[in-house]
Design an enzyme around this catalytic site. Structure first.
Site, PDB file in Angstrom:
ATOM      1  N   GLU A 208       0.809  -1.218   0.000  1.00  0.00           N
ATOM      2  CA  GLU A 208       0.000   0.000   0.000  1.00  0.00           C
ATOM      3  C   GLU A 208       0.843   1.269   0.000  1.00  0.00           C
ATOM      4  O   GLU A 208       0.347   2.356   0.259  1.00  0.00           O
ATOM      5  CB  GLU A 208      -0.956  -0.001   1.194  1.00  0.00           C
ATOM      6  CG  GLU A 208      -1.969  -1.137   1.122  1.00  0.00           C
ATOM      7  CD  GLU A 208      -2.959  -1.138   2.270  1.00  0.00           C
ATOM      8  OE1 GLU A 208      -2.776  -0.346   3.217  1.00  0.00           O
ATOM      9  OE2 GLU A 208      -3.919  -1.920   2.218  1.00  0.00           O
ATOM     10  N   LYS A 340     -15.350  -1.815   3.717  1.00  0.00           N
ATOM     11  CA  LYS A 340     -14.686  -2.256   2.489  1.00  0.00           C
ATOM     12  C   LYS A 340     -15.732  -2.899   1.578  1.00  0.00           C
ATOM     13  O   LYS A 340     -16.243  -3.985   1.885  1.00  0.00           O
ATOM     14  CB  LYS A 340     -13.590  -3.276   2.813  1.00  0.00           C
ATOM     15  CG  LYS A 340     -12.416  -2.706   3.606  1.00  0.00           C
ATOM     16  CD  LYS A 340     -11.414  -3.800   3.948  1.00  0.00           C
ATOM     17  CE  LYS A 340     -10.159  -3.237   4.604  1.00  0.00           C
ATOM     18  NZ  LYS A 340      -9.212  -4.294   5.020  1.00  0.00           N
TER      19      LYS A 340
END
Length: 423
Positions: A208, A340
């Protein structure tokens, strides 16, 4: 406006792994495409993405990670049901539920259902001549979320350079999103500079975009980030605070929490005290998944004893799942939820989870995954849903910056309000 065509196909995510894309064409000639993310650190209670491992569809060069079956489900099962229907997100999602009524979307694959649901969201917004954010929030200022951004990464995101997954910063004192992001960029670059000076930085950047630097303890890693904050001239606590993503399920064996980098193994009671000490001694404003996904007892005990202003954030615990959220509400196991969309599988159902969380005074953090695309729809969802916070990784990688840049665009071109749930 009607659906003219629905096409699914395989693309690559930011880690070079296959994922699903869906394109919906409308009768006005427009095409609306969405690509779904995929996580490296996934909870077992998430909706099930469909991969080709062990099936006749498996492509050897992708090691069984190809998504040909999910793509086929879009093209052969979903598309025939949607073509020539009116474009409407809720109707599309209802049709997807009819085709696959399983709670975890294991029949069609959550990667197939979400790709179509997201494309339908974009197409529905277009049919109303709106951005996706404005489709969900048509009136008043757009509510820009507070960013929570990776500086250091370990766990499944960075070859376990740390036991925990991420140390992040939250610019709690920033007055605008533009200012907040500028602070974060400065801290990220200062951390890289300090790491190089100490000889700690390798060429390994985490999934990330965080820095993959090894530390012998979580406390030392926190102190390193605190130093980076101070070195750029910002005040720890009043302007920038720390957030931790522990991802404890990854080092829990059912009896003990095993922190291998630290050389420590704790039983449940000892580990609870360790987490309490950590949040007491470090400027931590948010802690995510400090306990394993099914260790409900520890979550509940810690929640009853933790500092009043601490955000106790459930990801693997809650997996954007309404039933698990309702249990956490009833048992007071957390006070915040990571949202999410790919943990859920449908846009409308994901929004329902967020609404239930907010109705019960939970903070909501819309989040990306470790395997992302260059799409920016997540920024629109976080803004349109007035989520309050957003977590998409670091400030390196176009798949991350696409989301940050979309939020900068909103602040520059729209009537907006920068949210701060920590005030």
């Amino acid at each position: 406006m009607k659906i003219n065509k629905v096409i699914g196909y395989q693309v690559l995510d930011s880690r070079g792994r296959p994922t699903v894309a869906a394109a919906i064409s409308l009768t006005d000639g427009s095409v609306h495409t969405a690509r779904v993310p995929s996580g490296a650190s996934t909870g077992k209670h998430e909706a099930k993405e469909l991969r080709d491992t062990g099936s006749k569809f498996a492509e050897s060069f992708y090691g069984g990670l190809s998504v040909a079956q999910a793509v086929a489900n879009i093209n052969e099962k979903i598309a025939p049901k949607l073509v020539e229907e009116q474009i409407d997100l809720n109707l599309v999602d209802a049709q997807l539920i009819e085709l696959d009524p399983s709670a975890d979307h294991s029949s069609l694959g959550a990667n197939a259902t979400l790709a179509v649901s997201l494309a339908a969201s974009l197409a529905t917004a277009h049919s109303q001549n709106k951005s996706l954010a404005r489709y969900f929030s048509p009136d008043g200022p757009l509510q820009i979320p507070m960013p929570m951004v990776n500086i250091l990464s370990g766990g499944a995101h960075a070859n376990r350079t740390m036991d925990i997954q991420d140390i992040l910063v939250v610019p709690v004192g920033a007055k605008t999103f533009t200012q907040a992001l500028s602070w974060i960029v400065a801290i990220r670059e200062m951390a890289a500079k300090l790491g190089k000076e100490d000889g700690k930085v390798t060429n390994l950047i985490a999934d990330e975009g965080g820095l993959a630097i090894s530390f012998t303890s979580i406390e030392k890693a926190c102190e390193f980030v605190v130093t980076a904050i101070e070195k750029v001239g910002l005040s720890v606590g009043s302007q920038v605070s720390l957030a931790l993503d522990i991802a404890a399920t990854q080092f829990y064996d059912g009896n003990n929490y095993n922190l291998s980098t630290m050389g420590k193994s704790y039983n449940r009671s000892e580990y609870l005290q360790f987490i309490k000490s950590l949040v007491s001694n470090q400027p931590i404003i948010s802690i995510e998944d400090p306990f394993a996904e099914d260790d409900w007892q520890s979550w509940q005990e810690f929640s009853s004893q933790m500092p009043a202003k601490l955000q106790l954030l459930g990801d693997d615990l809650l997996t954007t799942n309404l039933d698990r959220l309702n249990r956490a509400i009833a048992e007071k196991s957390a006070n915040a939820i990571l949202i999410k969309p790919n943990q859920n599988g449908l846009v409308s159902a994901t929004l329902n989870v967020l609404k239930q969380a907010r109705a019960n005074n939970f903070n909501t953090v819309v989040s990306a995954r470790s395997g992302e695309s260059e799409d920016s729809w997540l920024a629109d969802l976080a803004t349109g849903w007035s989520a309050g916070q957003i977590k998409v990784g670091s400030t390196h990688g176009s798949e991350r910056n696409a989301k940050w840049n979309r939020l900068l665009e909103f602040e520059a071109t729209e009537n907006t309000k920068f949210l701060n749930p920590f005030n």
